[in-house]
Design a protein around this motif. Structure first.
Motif, PDB file in Angstrom:
ATOM      1  N   TRP A 159       8.643 -22.101 -16.144  1.00 40.34           N
ATOM      2  CA  TRP A 159       7.327 -21.477 -16.233  1.00 40.34           C
ATOM      3  C   TRP A 159       7.414 -20.131 -16.914  1.00 40.34           C
ATOM      4  N   ALA A 180       4.499 -16.934 -17.868  1.00 38.86           N
ATOM      5  CA  ALA A 180       3.114 -16.437 -17.901  1.00 38.86           C
ATOM      6  C   ALA A 180       3.109 -14.992 -18.372  1.00 38.86           C
ATOM      7  N   ASP A 208      -2.759 -10.518 -21.791  1.00 36.19           N
ATOM      8  CA  ASP A 208      -3.291  -9.255 -22.311  1.00 36.19           C
ATOM      9  C   ASP A 208      -4.664  -9.054 -21.675  1.00 36.19           C
ATOM     10  N   GLY A 229      -1.269  -5.276 -23.279  1.00 39.62           N
ATOM     11  CA  GLY A 229      -0.543  -6.365 -22.641  1.00 39.62           C
ATOM     12  C   GLY A 229      -0.128  -5.950 -21.243  1.00 39.62           C
ATOM     13  N   GLU A 230       0.102  -6.952 -20.392  1.00 37.73           N
ATOM     14  CA  GLU A 230       0.603  -6.626 -19.057  1.00 37.73           C
ATOM     15  C   GLU A 230       2.048  -6.131 -19.113  1.00 37.73           C
ATOM     16  N   HIS A 231       2.782  -6.591 -20.141  1.00 36.10           N
ATOM     17  CA  HIS A 231       4.214  -6.326 -20.196  1.00 36.10           C
ATOM     18  C   HIS A 231       4.564  -5.381 -21.341  1.00 36.10           C
ATOM     19  N   TYR A 280       5.149 -14.317 -10.469  1.00 36.23           N
ATOM     20  CA  TYR A 280       4.370 -15.305 -11.217  1.00 36.23           C
ATOM     21  C   TYR A 280       4.723 -15.322 -12.719  1.00 36.23           C
ATOM     22  N   HIS A 281       5.297 -14.245 -13.231  1.00 36.94           N
ATOM     23  CA  HIS A 281       5.699 -14.168 -14.646  1.00 36.94           C
ATOM     24  C   HIS A 281       6.623 -15.344 -15.006  1.00 36.94           C
ATOM     25  N   PHE A 282       7.524 -15.693 -14.075  1.00 40.12           N
ATOM     26  CA  PHE A 282       8.487 -16.774 -14.345  1.00 40.12           C
ATOM     27  C   PHE A 282       8.505 -17.853 -13.264  1.00 40.12           C
ATOM     28  N   VAL A 304       5.634 -20.470 -11.303  1.00 41.83           N
ATOM     29  CA  VAL A 304       4.213 -20.838 -11.309  1.00 41.83           C
ATOM     30  C   VAL A 304       3.535 -20.564  -9.971  1.00 41.83           C
ATOM     31  N   LYS A 318      -3.604  -2.767 -10.009  1.00 40.09           N
ATOM     32  CA  LYS A 318      -3.676  -3.939  -9.113  1.00 40.09           C
ATOM     33  C   LYS A 318      -4.425  -5.088  -9.803  1.00 40.09           C
ATOM     34  N   ILE A 319      -3.802  -5.680 -10.819  1.00 44.51           N
ATOM     35  CA  ILE A 319      -4.408  -6.812 -11.536  1.00 44.51           C
ATOM     36  C   ILE A 319      -4.266  -8.042 -10.639  1.00 44.51           C
ATOM     37  N   ALA A 320      -5.399  -8.518 -10.130  1.00 42.98           N
ATOM     38  CA  ALA A 320      -5.373  -9.553  -9.088  1.00 42.98           C
ATOM     39  C   ALA A 320      -4.500 -10.737  -9.494  1.00 42.98           C
ATOM     40  N   LEU A 321      -4.744 -11.277 -10.693  1.00 42.13           N
ATOM     41  CA  LEU A 321      -4.020 -12.469 -11.141  1.00 42.13           C
ATOM     42  C   LEU A 321      -2.967 -12.126 -12.195  1.00 42.13           C
ATOM     43  N   GLY A 322      -2.469 -10.890 -12.162  1.00 37.59           N
ATOM     44  CA  GLY A 322      -1.543 -10.419 -13.181  1.00 37.59           C
ATOM     45  C   GLY A 322      -0.164 -11.034 -13.051  1.00 37.59           C
ATOM     46  N   SER A 323       0.413 -11.385 -14.214  1.00 42.70           N
ATOM     47  CA  SER A 323       1.833 -11.754 -14.262  1.00 42.70           C
ATOM     48  C   SER A 323       2.680 -10.488 -14.341  1.00 42.70           C
ATOM     49  N   PRO A 357       0.687  -2.539 -15.973  1.00 37.73           N
ATOM     50  CA  PRO A 357       1.117  -1.152 -16.165  1.00 37.73           C
ATOM     51  C   PRO A 357       1.435  -0.548 -14.799  1.00 37.73           C
TER      52      PRO A 357
END
Lengths: 264, 264
Positions: free
Chosen positions: A69, A71, A74, B78-80, B89-91, B93, B245-250, B253
């Protein structure tokens, strides 16, 4: 019977404890709790009409050929929405940007001024100085961050109610008066910032923003949309006010956390 | 001559101090300093090629008819990129999103593992377990956040050097081995996250990301681009790891600050 040697051993034990004590020993000894005072950022986050709502502008989420996986997203957002900080530059052309506020102004004692019973859910309530006499005698001469609790977080799931959106599409929610802002910035030079559990330090119907102007002029920051739907002690907590470090930001998304003594 | 009453008064004084001590008394008694380990977000912030660079998408800044300044911006990012957090969740699912990481995993003791002399500016350096024997005996069984210092922050003003961009437009900078990541996640269950002063916990040339996969699998977060161009004690600091606090963030910042005992 108490022997002096026992007493001295006892004292030296205290000395050892005090010499060795560091912030970790204190913060993680089970006497404190960390309370998140921040709303999440998602499609329901509350922004003013002139600001970009939080949105993902690219979402990646897939399994690769080997079944792993990955994810990565942006996003776009206004500086002033959800739980956020207003830098002095928001209302003062030569005021500090978000990126210029030093961290020793962002980690300070927290004072909660709970006026929710006076507000009593009245969206026309404005806080004047006479409502606040009782904090005149407190330890506000030390650096601190003061959050005014209007009791508004309970409406946060209903944007229309929270902002008090009227038929004319104007806003109507409680706020601080210019009088109180001037009093804080002129009398208590060590207040580094003020916060509210509403969308603005100024009342929703304000068009001249006296609180924003007074705090910016004095170099204070504001924090808006503080999540206060939970018990936070009025005194004794430490505020961690850590915004996204937008170098030239007039404001920024903020993670606001309180370190508080646990309730016994 | 020491009178027992004096001694007891002295002890009771200590008791009073200890009973009254709260986090504010400890953190603001001049023994600690707050060190910002976060890069600013601006047009120079380092992102991977697949991420949106930080940019303002709307900038407002003007004087109104009455001479009052008003500034407010919208941005995209971007988030990253920059100093940021990777959520599990980044890696993974079904790993936690940024918004789901509880604050008690974001305020923890900080351990800096300074391997910069071993790295010696070698962009091909990879950290293996044998490089780390010396931390085997330390107090890592407590919850903690471990930051590996490769000595890479000194290149942060030169994106090409920092990322080690090659003629083929691939990256080349030091990183952690999968072996070390597996060792941390399997041996030390109380490590809540790992950080690096490079753009990725995996080496720049990695294509299979074993460190990202190991930490995500074990529920740890990563922090990348830690700003370590300053002295931070290896032990005794507290890490404040407070992301947007990005709720669904992978990812998101991040404002990363260390509370450290002052150097005497």
């Amino acid at each position: 019977m108490v022997y002096l040697t026992d007493v001295l051993a006892f004292i030296s034990g205290f000395f050892i404890i005090n010499i060795l004590a560091n912030s970790n020993d204190i913060l993680f000894n089970e006497d404190y709790e960390f309370i998140d005072l921040s709303y999440p950022f998602d499609k329901n986050t509350i922004y003013s009409p002139v600001s970009q709502n939080f949105m993902f502008i690219k979402k990646i989420g897939h399994f690769d050929d080997e079944g792993s996986w990955y994810a990565s997203n942006d996003f776009a957002a206004g500086e002033h929405g959800g739980t956020h900080i207003d830098a002095p530059y928001h209302f003062k052309v030569d005021g500090k940007y978000v990126g210029d506020i030093p961290v020793d102004k962002l980690i300070v004692p927290l004072i909660i001024v709970d006026i929710s019973s006076k507000v009593n859910n009245d969206s026309n309530f404005v806080l004047y100085k006479h409502d606040l006499d009782y904090i005149l005698n407190d330890n506000m001469r030390k650096p601190c961050f003061i959050v005014f609790k209007f009791g508004w977080s309970k409406f946060a799931n209903d944007k229309s109610k929270y902002l008090g959106i009227t038929k004319n599409n104007t806003y109507n929610f409680p706020g601080i008066s210019g009088e109180v802002a001037e009093w804080i910035t002129s009398s208590y030079k060590n207040v580094v910032g003020i916060g509210v559990d509403t969308a603005s330090v100024d009342k929703g119907s304000s068009t001249d923003f006296p609180v924003h102007k007074a705090t910016a002029k004095a170099g204070l920051f504001n924090v808006e949309n503080v999540k206060l739907d939970q018990h936070v002690p009025e005194y004794g907590c430490t505020a961690l006010i850590l915004p996204m470090k937008i170098a030239l930001g007039s404001g920024a998304p903020l993670r606001l956390v309180a370190i508080c003594p646990k309730r016994s």
